[in-house]
Design a protein around this motif. Structure first.
Motif, PDB file in Angstrom:
ATOM      1  N   ALA A  69    -157.708  60.504 -10.304  1.00 21.20           N
ATOM      2  CA  ALA A  69    -157.057  59.607  -9.332  1.00 21.20           C
ATOM      3  C   ALA A  69    -157.253  60.122  -7.907  1.00 21.20           C
ATOM      4  CB  ALA A  69    -155.576  59.464  -9.662  1.00 21.20           C
ATOM      5  N   THR A  70    -157.235  61.425  -7.748  1.00 24.89           N
ATOM      6  CA  THR A  70    -157.498  62.013  -6.431  1.00 24.89           C
ATOM      7  C   THR A  70    -158.923  61.688  -5.996  1.00 24.89           C
ATOM      8  OG1 THR A  70    -155.918  63.790  -6.847  1.00 24.89           O
ATOM      9  CG2 THR A  70    -157.550  64.164  -5.113  1.00 24.89           C
ATOM     10  N   ALA A  71    -159.880  61.815  -6.905  1.00 30.79           N
ATOM     11  CA  ALA A  71    -161.276  61.491  -6.592  1.00 30.79           C
ATOM     12  C   ALA A  71    -161.397  60.050  -6.105  1.00 30.79           C
ATOM     13  CB  ALA A  71    -162.160  61.720  -7.811  1.00 30.79           C
ATOM     14  N   LEU A  72    -160.665  59.151  -6.748  1.00 30.78           N
ATOM     15  CA  LEU A  72    -160.723  57.739  -6.370  1.00 30.78           C
ATOM     16  C   LEU A  72    -160.078  57.467  -5.009  1.00 30.78           C
ATOM     17  CD1 LEU A  72    -159.995  56.213  -9.872  1.00 30.78           C
ATOM     18  CD2 LEU A  72    -162.164  56.116  -8.605  1.00 30.78           C
ATOM     19  N   SER A  73    -159.279  58.405  -4.531  1.00 30.78           N
ATOM     20  CA  SER A  73    -158.626  58.226  -3.230  1.00 30.78           C
ATOM     21  C   SER A  73    -159.462  58.764  -2.076  1.00 30.78           C
ATOM     22  CB  SER A  73    -157.253  58.904  -3.224  1.00 30.78           C
ATOM     23  OG  SER A  73    -157.378  60.313  -3.143  1.00 30.78           O
ATOM     24  N   GLY A 107    -167.352  54.465  -9.160  1.00 30.93           N
ATOM     25  CA  GLY A 107    -168.509  55.003  -8.473  1.00 30.93           C
ATOM     26  C   GLY A 107    -168.509  56.515  -8.362  1.00 30.93           C
ATOM     27  N   VAL A 108    -167.505  57.168  -8.943  1.00 30.93           N
ATOM     28  CA  VAL A 108    -167.396  58.629  -8.837  1.00 30.93           C
ATOM     29  C   VAL A 108    -168.347  59.284  -9.830  1.00 30.93           C
ATOM     30  CG1 VAL A 108    -165.870  60.620  -9.103  1.00 30.93           C
ATOM     31  CG2 VAL A 108    -165.000  58.516  -8.054  1.00 30.93           C
ATOM     32  N   LYS A 109    -169.119  60.240  -9.328  1.00 27.62           N
ATOM     33  CA  LYS A 109    -170.056  60.973 -10.181  1.00 27.62           C
ATOM     34  C   LYS A 109    -169.406  62.283 -10.622  1.00 27.62           C
ATOM     35  CE  LYS A 109    -174.808  62.520 -10.338  1.00 27.62           C
ATOM     36  NZ  LYS A 109    -176.078  62.634  -9.651  1.00 27.62           N
TER      37      LYS A 109
END
Length: 138
Positions: free
Chosen positions: A104-108, A131-133
């Motif tokens: 969730a942090t990555a998505l923020s 879209g997170v790798k």
């Protein structure tokens, strides 16, 4: 590796590896610097890798150089949704809460985003369709 600016989020294994000056993580730090990318860590990751002893010195040294992302209410709710969705796709139950907070942090973060981990399976499941790798560090 990457050639343009990214947000690079370290999970607990990646943060620990950087604190121990492991070559692969040092290479990622060089790439980040050369591409104007930003290294990030969730504050929940700090709880995973520290224990209040002298072993924390390396983590504290490295954490000062990272953007530390606070777990907000929005991240918490998104992590819950990601965890529930991922748990329904798994055969064996497993607590995915901390990985879900990292996801969730990555998505923020401002994209493009790369998450570094030594165990990519759960993070890939949590971030499927985004879209997170997710990159393995070892």
């Amino acid at each position: 590796m990457i050639a343009a600016p990214h947000s690079i989020l370290l999970d607990s294994e990646a943060l620990s590896a950087l604190a121990l000056d492991q070559p692969e993580m040092l290479a990622w730090a060089v790439v980040a610097r050369r591409t104007d990318s930003t290294l990030h860590a969730s504050t929940v990751t700090l709880a995973e890798v520290t224990d209040g002893t002298s072993r924390d010195i390396g983590v504290r040294r490295v954490a000062k150089t990272l953007d530390r992302e606070v777990v907000t209410e929005q991240i918490g709710y998104r992590a819950g949704r990601l965890r529930a969705t991922a748990a329904s796709a798994r055969r064996k139950p497993r607590d995915l809460t901390v990985d879900a907070v990292v996801a969730a942090t990555a998505l923020s973060l401002r994209g493009p985003v790369v998450v570094l981990t030594s165990d990519p399976a759960d993070l890939r499941l949590l971030l499927e369709g985004t879209g997170v790798k997710v990159e393995s560090i070892g």
